[in-house]
Design a protein around this motif. Structure first.
Motif, PDB file in Angstrom:
ATOM      1  N   ALA A 106      25.795  40.888  36.917  1.00  0.00           N
ATOM      2  CA  ALA A 106      24.675  39.990  37.210  1.00  0.00           C
ATOM      3  C   ALA A 106      23.937  39.615  35.939  1.00  0.00           C
ATOM      4  CB  ALA A 106      23.720  40.656  38.201  1.00  0.00           C
ATOM      5  N   ALA A 107      23.858  40.541  34.990  1.00  0.00           N
ATOM      6  CA  ALA A 107      23.220  40.229  33.706  1.00  0.00           C
ATOM      7  C   ALA A 107      23.984  39.146  32.959  1.00  0.00           C
ATOM      8  CB  ALA A 107      23.132  41.490  32.852  1.00  0.00           C
ATOM      9  N   LEU A 108      25.306  39.146  33.106  1.00  0.00           N
ATOM     10  CA  LEU A 108      26.113  38.112  32.449  1.00  0.00           C
ATOM     11  C   LEU A 108      25.753  36.725  32.972  1.00  0.00           C
ATOM     12  CD1 LEU A 108      28.476  37.390  30.566  1.00  0.00           C
ATOM     13  CD2 LEU A 108      30.019  37.806  32.480  1.00  0.00           C
ATOM     14  N   ALA A 157      31.718  43.312  27.491  1.00  0.00           N
ATOM     15  CA  ALA A 157      33.162  43.228  27.271  1.00  0.00           C
ATOM     16  C   ALA A 157      33.904  44.242  28.141  1.00  0.00           C
ATOM     17  CB  ALA A 157      33.479  43.458  25.795  1.00  0.00           C
ATOM     18  N   GLY A 158      33.382  45.470  28.236  1.00  0.00           N
ATOM     19  CA  GLY A 158      34.026  46.471  29.074  1.00  0.00           C
ATOM     20  C   GLY A 158      34.025  46.090  30.542  1.00  0.00           C
ATOM     21  N   THR A 159      32.901  45.565  31.024  1.00  0.00           N
ATOM     22  CA  THR A 159      32.812  45.158  32.424  1.00  0.00           C
ATOM     23  C   THR A 159      33.752  44.000  32.733  1.00  0.00           C
ATOM     24  OG1 THR A 159      30.516  45.890  32.534  1.00  0.00           O
ATOM     25  CG2 THR A 159      31.237  44.331  34.207  1.00  0.00           C
ATOM     26  N   LEU A 160      33.790  43.010  31.853  1.00  0.00           N
ATOM     27  CA  LEU A 160      34.684  41.881  32.074  1.00  0.00           C
ATOM     28  C   LEU A 160      36.152  42.289  31.999  1.00  0.00           C
ATOM     29  CD1 LEU A 160      32.935  38.979  30.115  1.00  0.00           C
ATOM     30  CD2 LEU A 160      33.118  39.263  32.587  1.00  0.00           C
ATOM     31  N   ALA A 161      36.471  43.211  31.097  1.00  0.00           N
ATOM     32  CA  ALA A 161      37.858  43.671  30.996  1.00  0.00           C
ATOM     33  C   ALA A 161      38.297  44.375  32.269  1.00  0.00           C
ATOM     34  CB  ALA A 161      38.003  44.605  29.783  1.00  0.00           C
ATOM     35  N   VAL A 162      37.418  45.204  32.834  1.00  0.00           N
ATOM     36  CA  VAL A 162      37.740  45.880  34.101  1.00  0.00           C
ATOM     37  C   VAL A 162      37.927  44.862  35.212  1.00  0.00           C
ATOM     38  CG1 VAL A 162      36.819  47.432  35.849  1.00  0.00           C
ATOM     39  CG2 VAL A 162      36.634  48.036  33.443  1.00  0.00           C
ATOM     40  N   THR A 163      37.071  43.842  35.238  1.00  0.00           N
ATOM     41  CA  THR A 163      37.162  42.815  36.281  1.00  0.00           C
ATOM     42  C   THR A 163      38.432  41.984  36.142  1.00  0.00           C
ATOM     43  OG1 THR A 163      34.743  42.699  36.329  1.00  0.00           O
ATOM     44  CG2 THR A 163      35.944  40.880  37.336  1.00  0.00           C
ATOM     45  N   PRO A 217      36.418  42.589  48.633  1.00  0.00           N
ATOM     46  CA  PRO A 217      35.770  43.902  48.557  1.00  0.00           C
ATOM     47  C   PRO A 217      36.475  44.870  47.608  1.00  0.00           C
ATOM     48  CG  PRO A 217      35.829  43.156  50.819  1.00  0.00           C
ATOM     49  CD  PRO A 217      36.660  42.200  50.039  1.00  0.00           C
ATOM     50  N   GLN A 218      37.804  44.836  47.597  1.00  0.00           N
ATOM     51  CA  GLN A 218      38.540  45.689  46.654  1.00  0.00           C
ATOM     52  C   GLN A 218      38.236  45.287  45.213  1.00  0.00           C
ATOM     53  OE1 GLN A 218      42.715  46.997  47.587  1.00  0.00           O
ATOM     54  NE2 GLN A 218      42.600  45.273  49.002  1.00  0.00           N
ATOM     55  N   LEU A 219      38.175  43.974  44.969  1.00  0.00           N
ATOM     56  CA  LEU A 219      37.864  43.492  43.618  1.00  0.00           C
ATOM     57  C   LEU A 219      36.474  43.936  43.190  1.00  0.00           C
ATOM     58  CD1 LEU A 219      38.685  41.724  41.197  1.00  0.00           C
ATOM     59  CD2 LEU A 219      37.712  39.765  42.400  1.00  0.00           C
ATOM     60  N   ALA A 220      35.511  43.875  44.109  1.00  0.00           N
ATOM     61  CA  ALA A 220      34.153  44.314  43.794  1.00  0.00           C
ATOM     62  C   ALA A 220      34.109  45.801  43.485  1.00  0.00           C
ATOM     63  CB  ALA A 220      33.214  43.983  44.963  1.00  0.00           C
ATOM     64  N   SER A 221      34.852  46.589  44.259  1.00  0.00           N
ATOM     65  CA  SER A 221      34.845  48.033  44.044  1.00  0.00           C
ATOM     66  C   SER A 221      35.476  48.408  42.711  1.00  0.00           C
ATOM     67  CB  SER A 221      35.595  48.726  45.186  1.00  0.00           C
ATOM     68  OG  SER A 221      35.692  50.104  44.969  1.00  0.00           O
ATOM     69  N   LEU A 222      36.614  47.821  42.391  1.00  0.00           N
ATOM     70  CA  LEU A 222      37.306  48.174  41.154  1.00  0.00           C
ATOM     71  C   LEU A 222      36.590  47.642  39.922  1.00  0.00           C
ATOM     72  CD1 LEU A 222      41.043  47.661  42.196  1.00  0.00           C
ATOM     73  CD2 LEU A 222      39.860  49.822  41.773  1.00  0.00           C
ATOM     74  N   SER A 223      35.941  46.490  40.037  1.00  0.00           N
ATOM     75  CA  SER A 223      35.277  45.910  38.865  1.00  0.00           C
ATOM     76  C   SER A 223      34.006  46.643  38.491  1.00  0.00           C
ATOM     77  CB  SER A 223      34.966  44.429  39.121  1.00  0.00           C
ATOM     78  OG  SER A 223      34.038  44.291  40.188  1.00  0.00           O
ATOM     79  N   SER A 224      33.502  47.504  39.359  1.00  0.00           N
ATOM     80  CA  SER A 224      32.293  48.258  39.044  1.00  0.00           C
ATOM     81  C   SER A 224      32.593  49.648  38.510  1.00  0.00           C
ATOM     82  CB  SER A 224      31.411  48.386  40.289  1.00  0.00           C
ATOM     83  OG  SER A 224      32.085  49.105  41.311  1.00  0.00           O
ATOM     84  N   ALA A 225      33.867  49.959  38.253  1.00  0.00           N
ATOM     85  CA  ALA A 225      34.252  51.307  37.834  1.00  0.00           C
ATOM     86  C   ALA A 225      34.224  51.438  36.313  1.00  0.00           C
ATOM     87  CB  ALA A 225      35.651  51.631  38.363  1.00  0.00           C
ATOM     88  N   GLY A 226      34.059  52.677  35.866  1.00  0.00           N
ATOM     89  CA  GLY A 226      34.209  52.991  34.448  1.00  0.00           C
ATOM     90  C   GLY A 226      33.098  52.535  33.544  1.00  0.00           C
ATOM     91  N   ARG A 267      26.983  40.321  45.608  1.00  0.00           N
ATOM     92  CA  ARG A 267      25.901  41.232  45.248  1.00  0.00           C
ATOM     93  C   ARG A 267      26.014  41.653  43.783  1.00  0.00           C
ATOM     94  NH1 ARG A 267      26.264  46.458  44.933  1.00  0.00           N
ATOM     95  NH2 ARG A 267      28.196  46.477  46.128  1.00  0.00           N
ATOM     96  N   GLN A 268      27.208  41.920  43.322  1.00  0.00           N
ATOM     97  CA  GLN A 268      27.376  42.350  41.933  1.00  0.00           C
ATOM     98  C   GLN A 268      27.027  41.237  40.944  1.00  0.00           C
ATOM     99  OE1 GLN A 268      30.859  44.317  40.633  1.00  0.00           O
ATOM    100  NE2 GLN A 268      30.963  45.709  42.364  1.00  0.00           N
ATOM    101  N   TRP A 269      27.329  39.997  41.294  1.00  0.00           N
ATOM    102  CA  TRP A 269      27.133  38.902  40.354  1.00  0.00           C
ATOM    103  C   TRP A 269      25.760  38.244  40.470  1.00  0.00           C
ATOM    104  CZ3 TRP A 269      30.063  37.450  36.273  1.00  0.00           C
ATOM    105  CH2 TRP A 269      31.332  38.009  36.183  1.00  0.00           C
ATOM    106  N   LEU A 270      25.031  38.507  41.547  1.00  0.00           N
ATOM    107  CA  LEU A 270      23.765  37.809  41.761  1.00  0.00           C
ATOM    108  C   LEU A 270      22.540  38.715  41.756  1.00  0.00           C
ATOM    109  CD1 LEU A 270      24.783  35.277  44.567  1.00  0.00           C
ATOM    110  CD2 LEU A 270      24.538  34.837  42.119  1.00  0.00           C
ATOM    111  N   LEU A 271      22.708  40.008  42.024  1.00  0.00           N
ATOM    112  CA  LEU A 271      21.550  40.888  42.197  1.00  0.00           C
ATOM    113  C   LEU A 271      21.411  41.834  41.015  1.00  0.00           C
ATOM    114  CD1 LEU A 271      21.889  41.845  45.977  1.00  0.00           C
ATOM    115  CD2 LEU A 271      20.836  39.830  44.945  1.00  0.00           C
ATOM    116  N   LEU A 272      20.240  41.799  40.382  1.00  0.00           N
ATOM    117  CA  LEU A 272      19.936  42.705  39.280  1.00  0.00           C
ATOM    118  C   LEU A 272      19.273  43.996  39.758  1.00  0.00           C
ATOM    119  CD1 LEU A 272      18.662  40.176  36.609  1.00  0.00           C
ATOM    120  CD2 LEU A 272      20.615  41.720  36.362  1.00  0.00           C
TER     121      LEU A 272
END
Length: 369
Positions: free
Chosen positions: A341-343, A127-133, A152-161, A245-250
């Motif tokens: 990626a786990a999602l 839930a936290g990861t999806l909310a950030v995304t 790239p900006q979306l990938a960077s910000l969605s991996s924060a926090g 990479r964030q959505w496909l690689l574990l």
């Protein structure tokens, strides 16, 4: 567990995770006080700020958007506030919705309490990861250059926090389970699905194989590089490699070239642990559910992969002496990675396990797990 009984602990857990994250973000201002760096150390303060600022209502360093006049600065600051409001609203709605499904199919009664607690903990990270995304596009717009390399900006910000969400989600899961226990007192024992043992073994193996596609095949260095650089284009949606990479690689790994074989095998032990956790969870989950359904198994698969990632990251924290020598906060900075990626792969694993379970269960003799 009936919906009317499950909705109260689900909402209570959603409120808890939202309030704790809001408090964590509000605490980021304390790190700017005089003497904070002297007491905690400059490196510790910088790392804590990186954890807390994605949940802070006020932007770091004042107004976002660069050098604008007063009207433009106010507009961009308003976009930042809107993004954080969307972030907190999304984390509440997403956590409550997932917790409602999990508590209904996996009530925290005797024999299921630990399973429900772990599932809710993992779902808090999701839930936290999806909310950030979800809120990231507003933050990109607030920075004043949303048309430049948007993906790239979306990938960077969605991996924060993510690191701060790990303890917060655990506290919220414990609170939701605590609230759910009184709601179950008048309901009686909840039913368990009667699952053939052979079908459960086969379903767990198939689901784990789906996760292994990402962990073993796609995460290999050469395959990951091909995946990350293959889809390039022009314009606003150029360079989607970081997001893919964030959505496909574990994970990320290469052969033992240049590395002692023992160290390489020790590092790969974390991947083995992840697959073992996923297999065990998918093996036991059908027998714990009140009814095996595609949504419940998909959510359970996501939670299983998230728990496997946490176990892998905890193992690497303890075995990597370099990280531990750099401090606990540095070692813990990797917690929560790979949740997006786990999602995807967890949901696919849960669906594959459900299909296999139903196909094999129709031919196997009925025997409880």
């Amino acid at each position: 567990m009936e919906y009317r009984r499950a909705v109260i602990p689900a909402v209570a857990g959603g409120l808890m995770v939202t309030l704790l994250l809001w408090w964590a973000g509000a605490s980021a201002d304390a790190l700017h006080l005089e003497g904070a760096a002297d007491v905690l150390g400059h490196e510790t303060v910088a790392r804590l700020r990186g954890w807390l600022l994605p949940w802070a209502y006020e932007p770091s360093g004042g107004t976002t958007g660069g050098s604008f006049d007063g009207t433009d600065a106010s507009r961009y600051l308003g976009l930042h506030h809107t993004a954080i409001q969307i972030r907190f609203a999304a984390v509440f709605v997403l956590y409550a919705a997932g917790a409602l499904l999990l508590l209904r199919r996996l009530p925290p009664e005797r024999g299921r309490t630990w399973a429900a607690l772990l599932a809710l903990w993992a779902w808090g990270l999701v839930a936290g990861t999806l909310a950030v995304t979800v809120s990231a596009p507003w933050l990109i717009a607030a920075q004043g250059h949303g048309s430049y390399q948007f993906l790239p900006q979306l990938a960077s910000l969605s991996s924060a926090g993510r690191p701060i969400v790990v303890p917060v989600a655990l506290a919220a899961a414990a609170w939701a389970v605590l609230v759910a226990r009184p709601a179950l007192k008048g309901a009686g024992p909840q039913p368990r699905e009667d699952v053939p043992a052979r079908a459960a073994l086969l379903a767990a193996t198939v689901g784990t194989a789906v996760v292994a596609v990402s962990l073993v095949v796609l995460s290999y260095q050469s395959n990951a590089a091909t995946l990350q650089t293959a889809f390039t284009g022009g314009g606003l949606l150029a360079e989607p490699g970081d997001l893919l990479r964030q959505w496909l690689l574990l994970g990320a790994w290469s052969g033992p070239a240049g590395t002692p074989l023992g160290d390489w095998l020790l590092y790969r032990l974390g991947d083995v642990l992840l697959l073992v956790v996923v297999w065990c969870a998918l093996r036991w989950l059908p027998g714990l559910l009140t009814r095996v359904s595609v949504p419940a198994m998909a959510a359970g698969g996501v939670c299983a992969v998230v728990l496997g990632l946490l176990a892998e990251q905890a193992l690497r924290m303890t075995t990597d002496g370099t990280q531990m020598r750099s401090g606990l906060l540095y070692a813990a900075s990797g917690l929560g990675e790979g949740v997006t990626a786990a999602l995807l792969w967890g949901a696919l694993a849960g669906v594959a396990a459900t299909v296999t379970l139903r196909a094999a269960g129709a031919r196997a003799p009925s025997r409880p797990v």
